[in-house]
Write an enzyme that holds these catalytic residues in place. Structure first.
Site, short mmCIF file in Angstrom:
data_model
loop_
_atom_site.label_atom_id
_atom_site.label_comp_id
_atom_site.label_asym_id
_atom_site.label_seq_id
_atom_site.Cartn_x
_atom_site.Cartn_y
_atom_site.Cartn_z
N ARG A 199 42.78 -105.62 44.34
CA ARG A 199 42.62 -105.41 45.88
C ARG A 199 43.96 -105.34 46.12
O ARG A 199 44.42 -105.91 47.56
CB ARG A 199 41.95 -106.56 46.42
N SER A 212 34.51 -108.11 52.56
CA SER A 212 34.88 -109.29 52.16
C SER A 212 36.16 -109.46 52.97
O SER A 212 36.97 -108.86 53.36
CB SER A 212 35.41 -109.23 50.65
N GLU A 224 41.86 -110.34 52.68
CA GLU A 224 41.85 -108.97 52.13
C GLU A 224 41.97 -107.97 53.41
O GLU A 224 42.61 -106.93 53.08
CB GLU A 224 40.37 -108.81 51.27
P1 FAD Z 1 41.06 -98.50 57.26
O1 FAD Z 1 40.21 -99.69 57.71
O2 FAD Z 1 40.79 -97.57 58.32
O3 FAD Z 1 42.27 -98.93 56.84
C1 FAD Z 1 42.55 -99.77 55.97
C2 FAD Z 1 44.18 -100.05 55.69
O4 FAD Z 1 44.59 -98.71 55.03
C3 FAD Z 1 44.86 -100.18 57.09
O5 FAD Z 1 45.94 -100.96 56.92
C4 FAD Z 1 45.34 -98.47 57.17
O6 FAD Z 1 46.41 -98.60 58.16
C5 FAD Z 1 45.34 -98.23 55.87
N1 FAD Z 1 45.19 -96.75 55.55
C6 FAD Z 1 44.14 -96.18 55.97
N2 FAD Z 1 44.21 -94.82 55.64
C7 FAD Z 1 45.35 -94.64 55.06
C8 FAD Z 1 46.18 -93.46 54.67
N3 FAD Z 1 45.62 -92.11 54.61
N4 FAD Z 1 47.39 -93.71 54.27
C9 FAD Z 1 47.94 -94.79 54.32
N5 FAD Z 1 47.29 -95.90 54.74
C10 FAD Z 1 46.07 -96.01 55.12
N6 FAD Z 1 36.44 -102.82 49.66
C11 FAD Z 1 36.28 -102.81 48.36
O7 FAD Z 1 37.43 -102.80 47.74
N7 FAD Z 1 35.29 -102.91 47.58
C12 FAD Z 1 33.90 -103.16 48.27
O8 FAD Z 1 33.05 -103.24 47.37
C13 FAD Z 1 33.96 -102.98 49.67
N8 FAD Z 1 32.69 -103.15 50.39
C14 FAD Z 1 32.78 -103.16 51.57
C15 FAD Z 1 31.45 -103.41 52.26
C16 FAD Z 1 31.43 -103.19 53.55
C17 FAD Z 1 29.96 -103.54 54.46
C18 FAD Z 1 32.74 -103.11 54.42
C19 FAD Z 1 32.48 -102.97 56.07
C20 FAD Z 1 33.85 -102.98 53.74
C21 FAD Z 1 33.92 -102.95 52.30
N9 FAD Z 1 35.10 -102.78 51.58
C22 FAD Z 1 35.25 -102.93 50.41
C23 FAD Z 1 36.47 -102.69 52.53
C24 FAD Z 1 36.60 -101.44 52.97
O9 FAD Z 1 35.62 -100.41 52.99
C25 FAD Z 1 37.92 -100.54 51.91
O10 FAD Z 1 38.95 -101.25 51.82
C26 FAD Z 1 38.15 -99.07 52.36
O11 FAD Z 1 38.79 -98.39 51.49
C27 FAD Z 1 38.74 -99.01 53.86
O12 FAD Z 1 38.69 -97.50 54.34
P2 FAD Z 1 38.99 -97.30 55.58
O13 FAD Z 1 39.09 -95.90 55.62
O14 FAD Z 1 37.85 -97.76 56.48
O15 FAD Z 1 40.42 -97.91 56.00
P1 NAP Z 2 28.55 -111.11 43.06
O1 NAP Z 2 28.01 -109.85 42.33
O2 NAP Z 2 27.79 -111.88 43.59
O3 NAP Z 2 29.71 -111.75 42.14
C1 NAP Z 2 30.52 -112.78 42.91
C2 NAP Z 2 31.80 -112.80 42.49
O4 NAP Z 2 32.01 -112.99 41.02
C3 NAP Z 2 32.31 -111.47 42.86
O5 NAP Z 2 33.15 -111.70 43.68
C4 NAP Z 2 32.87 -110.73 41.43
O6 NAP Z 2 34.35 -110.40 41.58
C5 NAP Z 2 32.73 -111.74 40.37
N1 NAP Z 2 31.91 -111.29 39.25
C6 NAP Z 2 30.43 -111.20 39.41
N2 NAP Z 2 30.36 -110.66 38.02
C7 NAP Z 2 31.33 -110.37 37.25
C8 NAP Z 2 31.67 -109.95 36.08
N3 NAP Z 2 30.57 -109.56 35.25
N4 NAP Z 2 33.01 -109.91 35.70
C9 NAP Z 2 34.00 -110.26 36.70
N5 NAP Z 2 33.87 -110.76 37.63
C10 NAP Z 2 32.49 -110.81 38.15
O7 NAP Z 2 29.36 -110.21 44.42
P2 NAP Z 2 28.98 -109.73 45.46
O8 NAP Z 2 29.53 -110.09 46.56
O9 NAP Z 2 27.52 -109.17 45.61
O10 NAP Z 2 29.76 -108.10 45.34
C11 NAP Z 2 29.63 -107.14 44.50
C12 NAP Z 2 30.53 -106.40 44.14
O11 NAP Z 2 30.94 -105.66 45.22
C13 NAP Z 2 32.09 -107.27 43.88
O12 NAP Z 2 32.68 -106.23 42.61
C14 NAP Z 2 32.83 -107.15 45.18
O13 NAP Z 2 33.93 -107.24 44.84
C15 NAP Z 2 32.31 -105.94 45.69
N6 NAP Z 2 32.12 -106.17 47.14
C16 NAP Z 2 33.27 -106.07 47.96
C17 NAP Z 2 33.62 -106.13 49.24
C18 NAP Z 2 35.01 -106.07 49.85
O14 NAP Z 2 35.06 -105.86 51.09
N7 NAP Z 2 36.08 -106.26 49.09
C19 NAP Z 2 32.46 -106.30 50.03
C20 NAP Z 2 31.27 -106.12 49.29
C21 NAP Z 2 31.02 -106.20 47.88
P3 NAP Z 2 35.01 -109.12 42.24
O15 NAP Z 2 34.99 -109.34 43.57
O16 NAP Z 2 36.14 -109.21 41.60
O17 NAP Z 2 34.38 -108.18 41.56
#
Ligand code: FAD
Ligand code: NAP
Length: 338
Positions: free
Chosen positions: A164, A238, A334
């Site tokens: 991340r 997250s 994050e």
């Molecule tokens: P923004 O929120 O608009 O921006 C995020 C950051 O990136 C800011 O600092 C902004 O300045 C910068 N930025 C945006 N666009 C650009 C660009 N073109 N060039 C340079 N900088 C830029 N993330 C995960 O990794 N995994 C997940 O599973 C995941 N699940 C999510 C679930 C939900 C319900 C929500 C609400 C969010 C989740 N996220 C997850 C977080 C988010 O969706 C991601 O990080 C996504 O990539 C953000 O995209 P955005 O366009 O909305 O970025």
């Molecule tokens: P989950 O499946 O309940 O798992 C809990 C945590 O354990 C996760 O954070 C995941 O880490 C880790 N995990 C589970 N199984 C794993 C495996 N086989 N190997 C390595 N790590 C493992 O998690 P959840 O909350 O429902 O989310 C599911 C996936 O969606 C995850 O990958 C999570 O990162 C992603 N997610 C991300 C966001 C965001 O905003 N970043 C929001 C929602 C969901 P990791 O997070 O490293 O995968």
């Protein structure tokens, strides 16, 4: 280029937080973007690059220029029997790109289904879910350096991708704007069913042959069930990263809490589920004023309506303190705080 002044960002961030932008432009091409950042009025102004607003926390009005990136376009630029190279504009909705690839059976981003936001933001935190990360398929990215107003490309290994994280969230934070990315996807997809929930759901379907579309559908369904929909309940996914600890620290936690949820990493460390720690501290489903930790996934902080960014910041601080006290681990954010 239309310059708007004092506009509300409430509908442009998924937390649904009220904050005003002093200046706001939406750009649909590189040329427009260059024009916006080199415009005299904005040369010395602070700049906030905005995609879908799904990973930001706005704690105050933004006294500078907000640049919404809406550069469109998806095209297949090269393919052979094994791989396909796809270029997508930074403004494309990420899940639309996933859908485009899944429908053509191109493998590599199906586990990233239904992640909100835009293509341009995907490399910023190296988006990841269910065992796939953008870094595994990103071939090249293109963009513009803000200070020089100059085009620049980054190869995968120059992006310093990590869990991340990337160079764009650190040294180049606020200094570089992604305008497009090129992915290298597989024409013979190897499916990643390493996450228990995905494997279980796929098994239930009893399919003769599993496709990237099946995986995408299953993951989309799991996410719809588990995560709050920002259109209904404000959130940015997250709030904290899952911390990594060494084996000694992990064993100590395991001794005190045998039910710890953790996963061993290739370097021998353990990634501990931050959501599990937050739950252990009693925050899961707990509400304070207009904010709270989500009842189904405690790692997600929600705005029940009318919350201010500062309230969310305060709740996050309290959660961090409890985790520090109980586990001696400092959670890191994050979400990008402004
Ligand atoms: P923004 O929120 O608009 O921006 C995020 C950051 O990136 C800011 O600092 C902004 O300045 C910068 N930025 C945006 N666009 C650009 C660009 N073109 N060039 C340079 N900088 C830029 N993330 C995960 O990794 N995994 C997940 O599973 C995941 N699940 C999510 C679930 C939900 C319900 C929500 C609400 C969010 C989740 N996220 C997850 C977080 C988010 O969706 C991601 O990080 C996504 O990539 C953000 O995209 P955005 O366009 O909305 O970025
Ligand atoms: P989950 O499946 O309940 O798992 C809990 C945590 O354990 C996760 O954070 C995941 O880490 C880790 N995990 C589970 N199984 C794993 C495996 N086989 N190997 C390595 N790590 C493992 O998690 P959840 O909350 O429902 O989310 C599911 C996936 O969606 C995850 O990958 C999570 O990162 C992603 N997610 C991300 C966001 C965001 O905003 N970043 C929001 C929602 C969901 P990791 O997070 O490293 O995968």
């Amino acid at each position: 280029m239309t310059i708007l002044e004092n506009i509300s960002l409430k509908n442009l961030n998924t937390f649904g937080l009220e904050a005003k932008a002093r200046y706001f432009v939406e750009t649909i091409s590189e040329e427009e973007l260059k024009e916006a950042i080199s415009y005299d009025l904005f040369k010395h102004a602070s700049k906030l690059v905005l995609g879908g607003g799904s990973n930001i926390l706005l704690t105050a009005d933004f006294d500078g220029l907000v640049i919404k990136i809406s550069i469109p376009g998806i095209k297949i630029i090269e393919e052979d029997k094994d791989a396909v190279f796809i270029e997508a504009g930074a403004g494309v909705v990420w899940n639309y790109l996933v859908h485009f690839c899944v429908e053509r059976n191109f493998g590599g981003i199906e586990n990233l289904s239904l992640i909100p936001g835009t293509v341009g933001a995907a490399p910023i935190q190296n988006i990841g879910a269910y065992g796939q990360e953008l870094k595994d398929v990103l071939y090249l990215l293109k963009g513009i350096s803000i200070s020089e107003v100059k085009e620049k490309t980054f190869q995968n290994d120059e992006c310093k991708f990590d869990y991340r994280d990337s160079i764009f969230k650190n040294e180049l934070k606020g200094k570089f704007i992604v305008t497009s990315i090129i992915l290298r996807l597989s024409r013979n997809p190897k499916l990643n069913l390493s996450y228990g929930s995905v494997k279980d759901e796929i098994e239930k379907l009893n399919l003769k042959q599993i496709t990237v579309r099946d995986v995408s559908n299953v993951i989309s369904n799991i996410r719809r069930r588990k995560l709050p929909d920002p259109a209904v309940t404000g959130n940015a996914g997250s709030y904290f990263r899952n911390p990594e600890v060494d084996e000694i620290k992990f064993l100590k936690i395991k001794e005190d809490f045998p039910d710890v949820i953790a996963h061993k990493q290739v370097n021998g460390n353990y990634k501990i589920a931050a959501g599990w720690m937050i739950e252990k501290c009693g925050w899961k489903g707990k509400r304070i004023g207009n904010t709270g930790s989500h009842a189904k996934q405690s790692l997600v902080i929600v705005n029940y309506g009318g919350a201010e960014g500062k309230e969310i910041l305060m709740l996050a601080g309290k959660i961090k303190n409890s985790v520090k006290q109980k586990f001696d681990i400092v959670l890191t954010e994050e979400v990008n705080i402004y």
